[in-house]
Design a protein around this motif. Sequence first.
Motif, short mmCIF file in Angstrom:
data_model
loop_
_atom_site.label_atom_id
_atom_site.label_comp_id
_atom_site.label_asym_id
_atom_site.label_seq_id
_atom_site.Cartn_x
_atom_site.Cartn_y
_atom_site.Cartn_z
N ALA A 108 -34.96 28.64 -78.23
CA ALA A 108 -35.00 28.43 -79.49
C ALA A 108 -33.54 27.82 -79.64
CB ALA A 108 -35.20 29.35 -80.44
N LEU A 109 -33.35 26.19 -80.00
CA LEU A 109 -32.52 25.47 -80.14
C LEU A 109 -31.96 24.94 -81.20
CD1 LEU A 109 -31.71 23.17 -77.03
CD2 LEU A 109 -30.52 22.93 -79.30
N PRO A 110 -31.44 25.44 -82.21
CA PRO A 110 -30.92 24.73 -83.48
C PRO A 110 -29.96 24.26 -83.24
CG PRO A 110 -29.79 26.97 -83.32
CD PRO A 110 -30.72 26.93 -82.01
N ALA A 111 -30.13 22.45 -83.85
CA ALA A 111 -29.16 21.54 -83.40
C ALA A 111 -28.71 20.75 -84.76
CB ALA A 111 -29.97 20.50 -82.69
N TYR A 112 -27.19 20.75 -84.65
CA TYR A 112 -26.38 20.03 -85.60
C TYR A 112 -25.29 19.34 -85.18
CZ TYR A 112 -24.09 19.18 -90.20
OH TYR A 112 -23.63 18.85 -91.19
N ARG A 113 -25.30 18.02 -85.50
CA ARG A 113 -24.13 16.98 -85.21
C ARG A 113 -23.45 17.47 -83.80
NH1 ARG A 113 -19.55 17.49 -89.98
NH2 ARG A 113 -18.90 19.13 -88.44
N HIS A 114 -24.43 17.44 -82.99
CA HIS A 114 -23.79 17.20 -81.64
C HIS A 114 -24.57 16.30 -80.59
CE1 HIS A 114 -22.74 22.07 -81.86
NE2 HIS A 114 -21.57 20.94 -81.88
N GLU A 115 -24.30 15.24 -81.19
CA GLU A 115 -24.90 13.90 -80.46
C GLU A 115 -24.30 13.70 -79.09
OE1 GLU A 115 -24.31 10.40 -82.62
OE2 GLU A 115 -22.07 10.39 -82.60
N ALA A 116 -23.12 14.24 -78.85
CA ALA A 116 -22.26 14.10 -77.67
C ALA A 116 -22.80 14.94 -76.42
CB ALA A 116 -20.85 14.14 -77.83
N PHE A 117 -23.35 15.93 -77.10
CA PHE A 117 -23.68 17.09 -76.09
C PHE A 117 -24.97 17.56 -76.06
CE2 PHE A 117 -19.53 18.51 -78.04
CZ PHE A 117 -18.62 17.99 -77.09
N ILE A 118 -25.94 17.06 -76.86
CA ILE A 118 -27.36 17.73 -77.19
C ILE A 118 -28.17 17.34 -75.77
CG2 ILE A 118 -28.18 15.80 -78.30
CD1 ILE A 118 -29.25 19.53 -78.59
N GLU A 119 -27.97 16.25 -75.08
CA GLU A 119 -28.84 15.88 -74.00
C GLU A 119 -28.41 16.45 -73.10
OE1 GLU A 119 -29.91 11.97 -70.99
OE2 GLU A 119 -28.27 11.51 -72.93
N GLU A 120 -27.35 16.56 -72.56
CA GLU A 120 -26.68 17.77 -71.47
C GLU A 120 -27.22 19.23 -71.77
OE1 GLU A 120 -22.88 18.78 -68.92
OE2 GLU A 120 -22.60 17.74 -70.72
N THR A 121 -27.10 19.53 -72.86
CA THR A 121 -27.71 20.91 -73.30
C THR A 121 -29.47 20.89 -72.90
OG1 THR A 121 -26.11 21.15 -75.22
CG2 THR A 121 -28.13 22.53 -75.19
N ARG A 164 -35.88 29.54 -88.28
CA ARG A 164 -37.13 28.54 -88.17
C ARG A 164 -37.50 28.36 -86.63
NH1 ARG A 164 -37.95 22.51 -90.72
NH2 ARG A 164 -40.29 22.43 -90.45
N ALA A 165 -36.58 28.42 -85.94
CA ALA A 165 -36.80 28.11 -84.25
C ALA A 165 -37.44 29.38 -83.90
CB ALA A 165 -35.62 27.66 -83.74
N MET A 166 -37.19 30.32 -84.17
CA MET A 166 -37.74 31.67 -83.76
C MET A 166 -38.97 31.85 -84.34
SD MET A 166 -34.42 34.44 -83.36
CE MET A 166 -33.90 34.76 -85.10
N ALA A 167 -39.25 31.27 -85.53
CA ALA A 167 -40.53 31.73 -86.22
C ALA A 167 -41.65 30.82 -85.54
CB ALA A 167 -40.43 31.29 -87.73
N LEU A 168 -41.02 29.77 -85.00
CA LEU A 168 -42.15 28.81 -84.16
C LEU A 168 -42.26 29.40 -82.69
CD1 LEU A 168 -40.51 25.38 -85.41
CD2 LEU A 168 -42.97 26.24 -86.06
N ALA A 169 -41.43 30.11 -82.34
CA ALA A 169 -41.62 30.48 -80.77
C ALA A 169 -43.19 31.25 -80.57
CB ALA A 169 -40.54 31.59 -80.43
N GLU A 170 -43.73 30.78 -79.48
CA GLU A 170 -44.96 31.43 -78.91
C GLU A 170 -44.60 32.21 -77.73
OE1 GLU A 170 -47.69 28.27 -78.55
OE2 GLU A 170 -47.84 27.82 -80.63
N GLY A 171 -43.42 32.26 -77.30
CA GLY A 171 -43.11 33.01 -75.84
C GLY A 171 -43.05 34.58 -76.04
#
Length: 340
Positions: free
Chosen positions: A21-34, A96-103
């Motif tokens: 579950a990955l909440p994303a905010y204003r990390h365009e420089a790092f999100i791809e590597e994440t 929200r990310a955890m609510a969408l989790a199916e694992g």
Amino acid sequence: MLPSTSTKDHQRSMMPLVTVALPAYRHEAFIEETMLSVYHQTYDRIELVIVDDRSPDETLGVVQWLASRPWFRARFERVHVVQNEANVGAHASLNRAMALAEGEYISLLNSDDLYAPSRISRLVEVCRSSNVECAFTNVEPVNDAGHSIFSDSLAQSIALNPRRVIENLPSLSFGFLRYQLSSSTGNIFLSRELQQKIGGFINLRYCHDWDYMLRLISKVEPVYIDEPLYRYRFHDGNSFRSLSDVAEAESEVVLSRYYLQVLLGEVKNRKAPSPYNWPGAFEAIAGHFEVFDLWRQISGDYKAHFRTVDLRHKRNSSVGLYRSRFAALEFSAGTDGRSG
């Protein structure tokens, strides 16, 4: 003889599904590597849920581009990307990310941090073999470029505090009276069943992860894996750098909420810090961590609520033992391993 394809498929189907579950905010420089650090996990059965909190930069664009690559999607059981209708904050995006989790398990991850390749495999292995529902690992502090850093005093604290707690305190959960030992929201790994019991993160700007861990330890004793499997990135945009002004007020809120759980009898974990689980030791340790006055303010004459057994001998021996151990503690004053 190599196992057949059908045998491999059967073995894979027996592995629990893990939701990152990955909440994303204003990390365009790092999100791809994440995201790629999740892609390169040695564990097979992963779904990836990303919630963008209306990032004002190109974070969502980077996420959508990588998530749409066939080779990337094929690695996961599901890749689900959504964007909030408005900027609602880290706590709401996490929920929200955890609510969408199916694992069967949920593994959190900050959008500027990284997983070591074996992280999820080790967490699943330890949780299943030990029959526990919550775990976290040691943290490797890294810089903007992803290189290890240990010169920073806060970085050293993050890496060493869990070890110090294990060596000097009666239980791992005791350390959470003073520190957010897992250091970051992204270092939390728990079963979905436990997550549903605990509920979501509350609306705190700085200490929402500490509050969440205290609620977790009220139910279960977490397991700590002393391997640097979470890579916490230090950079100018870390939230702890801009939100330190709210730290004191939110810390009092968090500890008050935990103490109220203690008083209401909602702390079911027998290793958790409370005067009912650890008479004498609790008072001494809370005093050392400078959080006992708050307990007295909230609890009043809590001694009237002790279990009706003779605890004097245990109390006296515990105080002597832990006071001697406190002399060896070298926790850095003012460094609490806050996340960003």
